[in-house]
Design a protein around this motif. Structure first.
Motif, PDB file in Angstrom:
ATOM      1  N   ASP A   1       1.236  -0.988   0.403  1.00 29.27           N
ATOM      2  CA  ASP A   1      -0.223  -0.224   0.304  1.00 29.27           C
ATOM      3  C   ASP A   1       0.604   0.740  -0.029  1.00 29.27           C
ATOM      4  OD1 ASP A   1      -2.423  -1.435   0.511  1.00 29.27           O
ATOM      5  OD2 ASP A   1      -2.199  -1.885   1.918  1.00 29.27           O
ATOM      6  N   LEU A   2       2.278   1.646  -1.019  1.00 26.47           N
ATOM      7  CA  LEU A   2       3.425   2.397  -0.195  1.00 26.47           C
ATOM      8  C   LEU A   2       2.353   3.621  -0.341  1.00 26.47           C
ATOM      9  CD1 LEU A   2       6.190   2.825  -0.237  1.00 26.47           C
ATOM     10  CD2 LEU A   2       6.615   2.257  -2.573  1.00 26.47           C
ATOM     11  N   PHE A   3       1.318   4.032  -1.512  1.00 22.98           N
ATOM     12  CA  PHE A   3       1.932   5.717  -1.710  1.00 22.98           C
ATOM     13  C   PHE A   3       0.050   5.987  -2.049  1.00 22.98           C
ATOM     14  CE2 PHE A   3       5.252   5.034  -4.903  1.00 22.98           C
ATOM     15  CZ  PHE A   3       6.509   5.873  -4.198  1.00 22.98           C
ATOM     16  N   GLY A   4       0.167   6.472  -0.670  1.00 21.63           N
ATOM     17  CA  GLY A   4      -1.272   7.141  -0.472  1.00 21.63           C
ATOM     18  C   GLY A   4      -1.271   8.872  -0.326  1.00 21.63           C
ATOM     19  N   ILE A   5      -2.166   8.914   0.291  1.00 25.55           N
ATOM     20  CA  ILE A   5      -2.840  10.588   0.732  1.00 25.55           C
ATOM     21  C   ILE A   5      -3.143  10.436   1.884  1.00 25.55           C
ATOM     22  CG2 ILE A   5      -3.576  11.120  -1.550  1.00 25.55           C
ATOM     23  CD1 ILE A   5      -6.101  11.076  -0.402  1.00 25.55           C
ATOM     24  N   PHE A   6      -2.845  11.988   2.886  1.00 25.84           N
ATOM     25  CA  PHE A   6      -2.848  12.609   3.756  1.00 25.84           C
ATOM     26  C   PHE A   6      -4.142  14.172   4.123  1.00 25.84           C
ATOM     27  CE2 PHE A   6      -1.390  15.410   7.287  1.00 25.84           C
ATOM     28  CZ  PHE A   6      -2.158  15.054   8.679  1.00 25.84           C
ATOM     29  N   PHE A   7      -5.589  13.647   4.959  1.00 29.21           N
ATOM     30  CA  PHE A   7      -6.110  14.556   5.234  1.00 29.21           C
ATOM     31  C   PHE A   7      -5.940  15.161   6.833  1.00 29.21           C
ATOM     32  CE2 PHE A   7     -10.084  16.953   6.329  1.00 29.21           C
ATOM     33  CZ  PHE A   7      -9.809  17.578   4.903  1.00 29.21           C
TER      34      PHE A   7
END
Length: 795
Positions: free
Chosen positions: A21-27
Motif C-alpha cells: 500500500d506504498l503510496f497514499g494521501i493524508f488529510f
C-alpha cells in the motif's frame, strides 16, 4: 546535448519486495481543508458557534449580517437559553420591530462568498421556531452582493418548537460571490439555528457530502490509503472530550450533524466536524483507499497535558471501539451504530495509528498500553507508532526504540526539508532492515510547489520504492489549501470557492500512484557517466551568535583548530542580544552579532551562554555564506523544549537532528560546536547533544526503479533525470521474448523551467504527457530529457 549513452537492464523474472500500500494521501483540516474546502457546506458559522477560543476575532455572528429592507427594522442577537440541543447551544434571534419589506439575516460564506452555477440545484435547510406570525412566509434566497436574486424558495415556520425545514433552489446565474438571505415579515421573533446550504451535486451525490471538484481530483490520484484526521489536530487539546478545545475525539464526529459539537481547530479557526469519521470512511471506500485513522495517545506535547496511567482506560476504549465501529458485525455495539448510519457492511480497517509527531517519554510510556490492548483483541490490526517531526535525533530514536520494543508494525516519520536535502538523502532507507517495523512516511514535502521541488520529491520517491522492504507507506503533506486561509505551504492541491488545481507535486504523486506496481523488479545501470558530485567542501564561513524571542549574553568565546591546535580567543568579546517583544516595540531588538569568519575545515567553537529573559534561548549560526545559506544550532527552540541543528539552502530549511532540551533563565551554559568537514557534533556542559552530517547532494546520472503490475503483467519503469542535459539510454527487459512487437506507454514530465508552477490560470502547465509506442523484441532506446520524470508501462 546529451550525456554518454548507458544502459538500464530490467530483470523481469527477478522479483523483489512487495510494494503493498506504498503510496497514499493524508488529510488534515488545516488551510480550511474541510470547512470551506472538501466538505461541501457553503454556509460559514452555520450554527452560530464561532467563538474567540477558535480565533481571537471570532464571535457568534462571524460571517453573518442583519438584513433590513423597505423600512424594516429588527434587532439581531444570539441566545442560548432554549437551545435546539445541548451540544450547540447558540442560536440567532431576529426580533421584528417593523416588518417593512422584510428583515432577517445574511450569510457571507467562505472566500469571496457563496458560489453558485447557473442551472445547478442547492439544498437549503435550517432549524427554526417563532413565537408569533406562524403563517408568515420565510423567504430564502441566494443573492448577489447588489441584491439580485439567483435562486429562491419559501418556507413557513409554523411551530413554536424547534423544527427542521428544507427547500431546494435552482441558480439562474453563475456567481461566485453570492450571499444567502433568510428574510421574513410579521411580528414577534424568529429563532434560527443550523443554517445549511449544500450543492445537490456533491461527490457521489451524498447528502452532507463532499465538494465534487476537489474530491474528484483526489479520487483521480488512485491512492492506496488515506491517513486522517491529522496531523497536530489529533493531539492538541484538553483531555476532556466535552471541552470546546478538546483533543480530537472521534465519537464527537458521528451521528446527526446538528448534534456534533463545534471544536476549536488548533490552526486557529472553527471546525464543525460535519466531515467526521463516518464521512472519512465513506470517502475512503468511494475512492478505493484504505482508511488509516490516527488517534490521540493521551498526551498533548504542545501543552504538556497528560492522562494519568490509571485513567487511560477510556482512551484505549476509544481505539478499540473505533475498530469495532469500522469492522464489527451489526450485532456488536459499535457495529450496530455504523449500520444505523447506513453502512451495515464493515469498512475493512487494517491500520490504526496512535499519536502524531509525539515527543517525550510520557507518550511512549502510554503507547505501550494502547498497543497491548489492541493486539490482544485484534491481533491482525497493524499499529502505527510515532517518531516525532524530525528526521533524526534523540526523539526520533526514542520513537524507533519504542516501536522495536513493542513490536509496532510501522513507525510514522515526518519531515519537511529543502529539495537539496531530499536529493542528498535519496538513499536514506538503504540500510533499514526488512525484519524491523516498517516506515510509514506519514508527512513529507520539500519546501515549494515548483517543478524543481516536484522532481526532487520524485527522485526521493524512487528511493522509497527501491526500499519497499523497509518502507511500507508514504504520503505527501499537507494535501489541501484554500488560498484565502493559508496556515501552511507548500500543499499538494490549491483551491478557492469555485476552482481547484493540482500542483506539479500532485502530478508526480499521481504518476507514482497510478504506476506503483505490486512487486519490485531488479534493475541495474551500466555505462553511464559518474554521478555529478557537488564539490565536497567543508563547513566554513561566517559565525554569528544570536537569539530568538529572548535576551541572551555570550562570553568566553574561542575557536580551536582541531588539526593544528591553534586557538583564536575572544577574551574581551561579549554579545548582549535581545529579541523580546518589548525590545522590538522599543526599536532596540538585535538578534545576531557576527563573531568572525573562518576558513578552517576542522574546528571547535566554545562559548558561555546565559539567557537573561524571554521564553526561548540561543542560536549559533555557522558555515554562513549569507542569511539564506547557512547552518544553525538552535538551543531552546519550539516551546523551549528543543535543541536542533538545521541547514538552510537558498532560504529553505532542513532540520538535520533534534533532541529535547530546555533552557533556564539565569543559568550559564557551556556550549561547544565541533565541525569536521561536513560532520557536526554539539555539546552542552560537556555532554554530547548532537552528532550529524550535513550531506551535499550527489546528482546521479539517473534515478530509477522498476516493478511489475500483478493484474496486467505490465513492467513499469520510472526514471528521473535531475541533470540539465539529456541522458541517452538503452533499456533492456531481460527475461522477455527477444522477438515480436511489443506495445508500451510513456508518461513524461519535461520541458519546464525549474521555477515553473501550476496556477488557477494554468492548472495543467506542468502535467504528464502521455504517448503510446511500440518496439521489437525486448529492448529500445530512449533519451531522458533534461530535468524530467518518465514512466514506462510495457505490456
Amino acid at each position: 546535448m546529451s550525456k554518454k549513452q548507458g544502459k538500464l537492464t530490467i530483470h523481469t523474472t527477478q522479483q523483489g519486495a512487495e510494494l503493498g500500500d506504498l503510496f497514499g494521501i493524508f488529510f488534515e483540516d488545516l488551510n480550511h481543508a474541510a470547512d470551506g474546502g472538501l466538505y461541501a457546506e457553503l454556509v460559514r458559522n452555520r450554527s452560530f458557534e464561532f467563538d474567540p477560543i477558535d480565533h481571537r476575532d471570532f464571535h457568534a455572528l462571524t460571517a453573518w449580517e442583519k438584513v433590513e429592507r423597505g423600512g424594516g427594522r429588527a434587532e439581531l442577537s444570539i441566545e442560548d437559553s432554549q437551545p435546539m440541543n445541548v451540544r450547540n447551544k447558540h442560536y440567532a434571534v431576529v426580533a421584528i420591530h417593523e416588518a417593512g419589506d422584510g428583515v432577517g439575516i445574511m450569510n457571507m460564506g467562505f472566500n469571496t462568498g457563496i458560489p453558485v452555477r447557473a442551472g445547478e440545484n442547492y439544498r437549503f435547510s435550517f432549524y427554526a421556531r417563532r413565537d408569533e406570525s406562524l403563517n408568515e412566509p420565510v423567504r430564502i434566497a441566494i443573492e448577489s452582493k447588489t441584491g439580485i436574486v439567483h435562486g429562491e424558495a419559501v418556507v413557513v415556520v409554523d411551530s413554536a418548537e424547534w423544527k427542521r425545514y428544507e427547500a431546494e433552489m435552482t441558480a439562474d446565474e453563475t456567481n461566485f460571490s453570492s450571499r444567502l438571505t433568510i428574510v421574513t415579515g410579521g411580528t414577534g421573533k424568529l429563532y434560527v439555528d443550523m443554517v445549511s446550504l449544500f450543492p445537490v451535486l456533491t461527490y457521489q451525490g451524498r447528502t452532507n457530502g463532499l465538494r465534487e471538484d476537489i474530491a474528484t481530483l483526489l479520487a483521480e490520484l488512485k491512492p492506496k490509503f488515506m491517513r486522517f484526521p491529522g496531523g497536530c489536530l489529533v493531539h492538541d487539546g484538553s483531555l476532556n472530550p466535552d471541552d470546546r478545545n478538546s483533543m480530537y475525539r472521534w465519537k464527537n464526529t458521528i451521528g446527526p450533524v446538528e448534534q456534533r459539537p463545534s471544536r476549536r481547530n488548533n490552526w486557529s479557526y472553527n471546525q464543525t466536524l460535519g466531515l467526521g469519521y463516518y464521512e472519512y470512511f465513506l470517502f475512503c471506500e468511494d475512492i478505493g483507499a484504505k482508511p488509516i485513522p490516527i488517534l490521540p495517545g493521551g498526551y498533548d506535547p504542545h501543552h504538556k497535558r497528560i492522562v494519568p496511567i490509571d485513567e487511560l482506560g477510556p482512551w484505549i476504549d476509544d481505539a478499540l471501539d473505533l475498530i469495532e465501529f469500522a469492522n464489527g458485525d451489526p450485532s456488536t455495539e459499535w457495529g450496530s451504530i455504523r449500520a444505523e448510519l447506513g453502512h451495515p457492511e464493515p469498512f475493512g480497517l487494517e491500520y490504526i495509528g496512535i499519536g502524531n509527531e509525539e515527543v517525550g517519554e510520557p507518550f511512549f510510556e502510554r503507547y505501550t498500553y494502547f498497543h497491548r490492548a489492541i493486539k490482544a483483541k485484534y491481533p491482525a490490526m497493524k499499529i502505527i507508532n510515532s517518531s516525532g517531526p524530525f528526521a533524526a535525533g534523540g526523539e526520533y530514536e526514542r520513537g524507533w526504540q519504542s516501536a522495536r520494543e513493542n513490536g509496532s508494525d510501522l513507525v510514522d516519520e515526518h519531515y519537511y526539508q529543502s529539495p537539496e536535502w531530499f536529493l542528498a538523502n535519496f538513499d536514506r532507507y538503504d540500510g533499514f532492515k526488512a525484519d524491523e517495523p516498517k516506515v510509514f512516511l506519514g508527512e513529507y514535502a520539500s519546501w515549494g510547489n515548483t517543478y524543481y521541488n516536484a522532481l526532487a520529491e520524485a527522485s526521493f520517491m524512487i528511493g522509497l520504492e527501491r526500499n519497499a522492504h523497509a518502507v511500507g507507506l508514504a504520503c505527501y503533506a499537507p494535501m489541501l489549501c484554500n488560498v484565502d486561509y493559508v496556515n501552511w505551504k507548500p500543499d499538494l492541491i490549491w483551491f478557492n470557492n469555485h476552482e481547484v488545481f493540482g500542483t506539479a507535486n500532485y502530478y508526480v504523486q499521481k504518476l507514482f500512484m497510478h504506476h506503483q506496481g505490486d512487486r519490485l523488479l531488479r534493475i541495474e545501470a551500466s555505462g553511464f557517466e559518474e554521478p555529478l558530485s557537488v564539490e565536497t567542501k567543508p563547513i566554513n564561513g561566517a559565525i554569528e551568535l544570536g537569539t530568538d524571542a529572548s535576551s541572551v549574553l555570550y562570553s568566553n568565546v574561542k575557536i580551536v583548530n582541531n588539526d593544528t591546535g591553534e586557538e583564536r580567543t575572544f577574551a574581551d568579546w561579549t554579545a548582549e542580544l535581545s529579541d523580546t517583544e518589548e525590545a522590538r516595540q522599543e526599536g532596540k531588538a538585535k538578534r545576531f552579532e557576527r563573531l568572525c569568519e573562518t576558513a578552517w575545515s576542522n574546528y571547535t567553537l566554545h562559548m558561555s551562554a546565559k539567557r537573561t529573559g524571554g521564553p526561548r534561548g540561543f542560536v549559533v549560526a555557522f558555515g554562513q555564506a549569507d542569511d539564506n545559506n547557512k547552518l544553525f544550532w538552535e538551543i531552546s527552540g519550539w516551546q523551549n523544549q528543543d535543541s536542533a541543528i538545521s541547514s538552510r539552502v537558498n532560504g529553505r530549511g532542513s532540520c538535520l537532528t533534534q533532541s529535547l532540551f530546555t533552557v533556564e533563565t539565569g543559568v550559564a551554559y557551556e556550549l561547544a560546536l565541533e565541525v569536521s568537514g561536513r560532520k557536526i557534533r554539539a555539546f552542552i556542559n560537556g555532554e554530547l547533544m548532537h552528532e550529524t552530517e550535513d550531506r551535499l547532494a550527489v546528482i546521479r546520472p539517473l534515478y530509477y526503479s522498476s516493478s511489475v503490475d500483478g493484474a496486467t503483467g505490465d513492467t513499469i519503469v520510472k526514471v528521473v533525470n535531475m541533470q540539465g542535459v539529456g541522458v541517452s539510454s538503452h533499456i533492456e527487459l531481460e527475461g522477455l521474448p527477444t522477438v515480436g512487437r511489443r506495445r508500451a506507454e510513456s508518461y513524461e514530465m519535461s520541458g519546464h523551467s525549474l521555477e515553473d508552477e501550476n496556477s488557477f490560470e494554468q492548472p495543467r502547465k506542468i502535467a504528464p504527457v502521455e504517448r503510446e509506442f511500440s518496439f521489437d523484441g525486448n529492448e529500445f532506446a530512449h533519451e531522458f530529457p533534461p530535468y524530467s520524470l518518465t514512466v514506462f508501462r510495457i505490456s
